[in-house]
Motif scaffolding. Structure first.
Motif, PDB file in Angstrom:
ATOM      1  N   GLU A  96     -27.427   6.852  16.785  1.00  0.00           N
ATOM      2  CA  GLU A  96     -26.961   7.694  17.889  1.00  0.00           C
ATOM      3  C   GLU A  96     -25.962   6.998  18.801  1.00  0.00           C
ATOM      4  O   GLU A  96     -25.391   7.621  19.695  1.00  0.00           O
ATOM      5  N   LYS A  97     -25.765   5.690  18.602  1.00  0.00           N
ATOM      6  CA  LYS A  97     -24.855   4.911  19.426  1.00  0.00           C
ATOM      7  C   LYS A  97     -25.237   5.003  20.903  1.00  0.00           C
ATOM      8  O   LYS A  97     -24.390   5.142  21.791  1.00  0.00           O
ATOM      9  N   LYS A  98     -26.545   4.927  21.128  1.00  0.00           N
ATOM     10  CA  LYS A  98     -27.111   4.914  22.469  1.00  0.00           C
ATOM     11  C   LYS A  98     -28.294   3.959  22.480  1.00  0.00           C
ATOM     12  O   LYS A  98     -28.849   3.632  21.434  1.00  0.00           O
ATOM     13  N   VAL A  99     -28.684   3.529  23.683  1.00  0.00           N
ATOM     14  CA  VAL A  99     -29.911   2.762  23.831  1.00  0.00           C
ATOM     15  C   VAL A  99     -30.769   3.422  24.900  1.00  0.00           C
ATOM     16  O   VAL A  99     -30.242   3.965  25.875  1.00  0.00           O
ATOM     17  N   THR A 100     -32.066   3.391  24.688  1.00  0.00           N
ATOM     18  CA  THR A 100     -32.996   3.928  25.668  1.00  0.00           C
ATOM     19  C   THR A 100     -33.922   2.809  26.120  1.00  0.00           C
ATOM     20  O   THR A 100     -34.609   2.198  25.293  1.00  0.00           O
ATOM     21  N   VAL A 101     -33.911   2.540  27.422  1.00  0.00           N
ATOM     22  CA  VAL A 101     -34.724   1.470  28.006  1.00  0.00           C
ATOM     23  C   VAL A 101     -35.471   2.043  29.204  1.00  0.00           C
ATOM     24  O   VAL A 101     -34.842   2.596  30.125  1.00  0.00           O
ATOM     25  N   ASP A 102     -36.789   1.949  29.161  1.00  0.00           N
ATOM     26  CA  ASP A 102     -37.631   2.439  30.261  1.00  0.00           C
ATOM     27  C   ASP A 102     -37.298   3.891  30.619  1.00  0.00           C
ATOM     28  O   ASP A 102     -37.196   4.256  31.797  1.00  0.00           O
ATOM     29  N   GLY A 103     -37.100   4.704  29.590  1.00  0.00           N
ATOM     30  CA  GLY A 103     -36.875   6.126  29.799  1.00  0.00           C
ATOM     31  C   GLY A 103     -35.458   6.521  30.153  1.00  0.00           C
ATOM     32  O   GLY A 103     -35.151   7.706  30.269  1.00  0.00           O
ATOM     33  N   MET A 104     -34.571   5.557  30.322  1.00  0.00           N
ATOM     34  CA  MET A 104     -33.169   5.835  30.642  1.00  0.00           C
ATOM     35  C   MET A 104     -32.302   5.576  29.416  1.00  0.00           C
ATOM     36  O   MET A 104     -32.484   4.573  28.719  1.00  0.00           O
ATOM     37  N   THR A 105     -31.359   6.489  29.167  1.00  0.00           N
ATOM     38  CA  THR A 105     -30.483   6.374  28.004  1.00  0.00           C
ATOM     39  C   THR A 105     -29.083   5.971  28.446  1.00  0.00           C
ATOM     40  O   THR A 105     -28.543   6.519  29.414  1.00  0.00           O
ATOM     41  N   TYR A 106     -28.510   5.014  27.721  1.00  0.00           N
ATOM     42  CA  TYR A 106     -27.187   4.495  28.050  1.00  0.00           C
ATOM     43  C   TYR A 106     -26.291   4.603  26.813  1.00  0.00           C
ATOM     44  O   TYR A 106     -26.688   4.238  25.708  1.00  0.00           O
ATOM     45  N   ASP A 107     -25.074   5.115  27.010  1.00  0.00           N
ATOM     46  CA  ASP A 107     -24.108   5.217  25.915  1.00  0.00           C
ATOM     47  C   ASP A 107     -23.493   3.851  25.628  1.00  0.00           C
ATOM     48  O   ASP A 107     -23.247   3.059  26.548  1.00  0.00           O
ATOM     49  N   LEU A 108     -23.227   3.602  24.350  1.00  0.00           N
ATOM     50  CA  LEU A 108     -22.539   2.374  23.960  1.00  0.00           C
ATOM     51  C   LEU A 108     -21.027   2.558  24.096  1.00  0.00           C
ATOM     52  O   LEU A 108     -20.526   3.684  24.071  1.00  0.00           O
ATOM     53  N   PRO A 109     -20.286   1.474  24.222  1.00  0.00           N
ATOM     54  CA  PRO A 109     -18.821   1.581  24.233  1.00  0.00           C
ATOM     55  C   PRO A 109     -18.338   2.184  22.910  1.00  0.00           C
ATOM     56  O   PRO A 109     -18.982   2.042  21.870  1.00  0.00           O
ATOM     57  N   GLN A 110     -17.213   2.860  22.967  1.00  0.00           N
ATOM     58  CA  GLN A 110     -16.622   3.434  21.762  1.00  0.00           C
ATOM     59  C   GLN A 110     -15.291   2.753  21.478  1.00  0.00           C
ATOM     60  O   GLN A 110     -14.522   2.481  22.398  1.00  0.00           O
ATOM     61  N   PRO A 111     -14.988   2.469  20.208  1.00  0.00           N
ATOM     62  CA  PRO A 111     -15.852   2.680  19.038  1.00  0.00           C
ATOM     63  C   PRO A 111     -16.976   1.653  18.992  1.00  0.00           C
ATOM     64  O   PRO A 111     -16.932   0.645  19.701  1.00  0.00           O
ATOM     65  N   PHE A 112     -17.957   1.925  18.128  1.00  0.00           N
ATOM     66  CA  PHE A 112     -19.072   0.984  17.961  1.00  0.00           C
ATOM     67  C   PHE A 112     -19.424   0.884  16.490  1.00  0.00           C
ATOM     68  O   PHE A 112     -19.669   1.890  15.823  1.00  0.00           O
ATOM     69  N   ASN A 113     -19.415  -0.337  15.981  1.00  0.00           N
ATOM     70  CA  ASN A 113     -19.798  -0.603  14.599  1.00  0.00           C
ATOM     71  C   ASN A 113     -20.669  -1.846  14.539  1.00  0.00           C
ATOM     72  O   ASN A 113     -20.519  -2.754  15.357  1.00  0.00           O
ATOM     73  N   VAL A 114     -21.566  -1.865  13.576  1.00  0.00           N
ATOM     74  CA  VAL A 114     -22.396  -3.035  13.309  1.00  0.00           C
ATOM     75  C   VAL A 114     -21.991  -3.622  11.962  1.00  0.00           C
ATOM     76  O   VAL A 114     -21.883  -2.895  10.966  1.00  0.00           O
ATOM     77  N   ILE A 115     -21.733  -4.910  11.939  1.00  0.00           N
ATOM     78  CA  ILE A 115     -21.631  -5.651  10.685  1.00  0.00           C
ATOM     79  C   ILE A 115     -22.804  -6.611  10.666  1.00  0.00           C
ATOM     80  O   ILE A 115     -22.891  -7.521  11.505  1.00  0.00           O
ATOM     81  N   ALA A 116     -23.724  -6.380   9.762  1.00  0.00           N
ATOM     82  CA  ALA A 116     -24.907  -7.228   9.661  1.00  0.00           C
ATOM     83  C   ALA A 116     -24.818  -8.078   8.404  1.00  0.00           C
ATOM     84  O   ALA A 116     -24.283  -7.637   7.376  1.00  0.00           O
ATOM     85  N   THR A 117     -25.312  -9.291   8.498  1.00  0.00           N
ATOM     86  CA  THR A 117     -25.384 -10.148   7.320  1.00  0.00           C
ATOM     87  C   THR A 117     -26.850 -10.420   7.014  1.00  0.00           C
ATOM     88  O   THR A 117     -27.697 -10.442   7.908  1.00  0.00           O
TER      89      THR A 117
END
Length: 315
Positions: A122-143
């Motif tokens: 969803e490109k969001k985070v929810t902490v203690d009941g509050m939702t925050y949008d991530l910067p755009q664009p947003f991509n993850v590269i995982a190794t």
């Protein structure tokens, strides 16, 4: 725009030598707003590739090294009481960036891995009941290191399914290895990678990729391929609807890099294995017969009829 994308690939090639096709796949996933899982042994350039892309695309970049003691709040952030403001304030986690390098993601705990589920979908985070949008664009590269390496554990299938593609860099060939040794005798080539695309330009490209035309015949072809994974006798879990959408989106990006505004069967065929190899689960018969996810998916590609579509369009 295509010329700028070629320049971006050339910037990455300054540090990742002899792996042009892998670099293009990572770029396609970024254009399709997807996430990338690089699975390989240590030392082949997974982290370096992510760093090179962040520089070439002018992205705000964060890196987190996953270890057993990393906790979820390190990833998504936390709230704490600020005496000066006399209220609780949100402290951003490492995900608040354009490109997140999740290094050795399979060395941390399941709880910490799960912190990325909402972020990646969803490109969001929810902490203690509050939702925050991530910067755009947003991509993850995982190794990740291959499963079975010391200190690793398997990612949950729900998280694997959130990666648009899984691919490997592999060892360099002889000439490429010599070139790598030569380039790094006195300096770090990564220091010479420069931004050739701005964030606004990248977001415009991502929008153009979304607008690439996919004919009904191509949608049926994608559906036939993914359904074939759900009925194959060697597969106990096939490609999900999310996986089918990922294949459609990265096929658009493949067409875009080829200079077309429409998808052809070759776009789907080229990306089918990278999109599906981490989504299917093989049964014991496949394991006993030494079948791999790649070989089973290749067999499906050979069996499902390819649509014959004629186009007369170009970008």
């Amino acid at each position: 725009m295509l010329a700028k994308l070629e320049q971006a690939i050339n910037e990455v090639k300054k540090v990742i030598i002899g792996k042009d096709e892998i670099a293009k796949k990572v770029l396609m996933a970024i254009l399709a707003e997807g996430h990338v899982l690089l699975e390989d042994i240590p030392g082949v350039g997974k982290t370096t590739m992510a760093l090179a892309f962040s520089k070439a695309l002018g992205l705000d970049f964060n890196r987190i090294q996953f270890t057993p003691d990393v906790v979820a709040s390190d990833v998504i952030g936390f709230t704490m009481y600020d005496k000066g403001q006399e209220k609780f304030v949100f402290k951003e986690g490492v995900v608040m960036c354009n490109l997140l390098l999740a290094d050795e993601i399979n060395r941390t705990t399941s709880r910490t891995q799960a912190a990325l589920l909402e972020v990646m979908e969803e490109k969001k985070v929810t902490v203690d009941g509050m939702t925050y949008d991530l910067p755009q664009p947003f991509n993850v590269i995982a190794t990740q290191n291959p499963i079975g390496s010391y200190g690793t554990q398997m990612l949950p299938q729900s998280q694997m399914d959130r990666f648009m593609i899984k691919t490997s860099i592999g060892y360099p060939d002889f000439d490429s290895q010599v070139e790598i040794l030569k380039d790094r005798q006195k300096e770090q080539p990564l220091d010479h990678v420069t931004a050739v695309i701005t964030v606004d330009e990248l977001m415009k490209m991502q929008t153009e990729v979304q607008e690439i035309h996919v004919a009904n015949e191509m949608l049926k072809y994608i559906t036939s391929l993914t359904e074939a994974t759900r009925t194959n006798e060697l597969i106990i879990q096939g490609i999900s609807p999310r996986g089918a959408l990922a294949l459609s989106r990265i096929a658009k990006a493949h067409a875009y890099l080829a200079g077309r505004d429409y998808v052809i069967p070759e776009d789907v065929i080229e990306m089918f294995i990278d999109t599906g190899n981490h989504r299917i689960i093989l049964d014991q018969k496949a394991q006993v017969s030494d079948e791999s996810a790649e070989s089973v998916l290749l067999g499906i590609l050979n069996k499902v009829p390819t649509p014959d579509i004629q186009y007369n369009m170009s970008i």
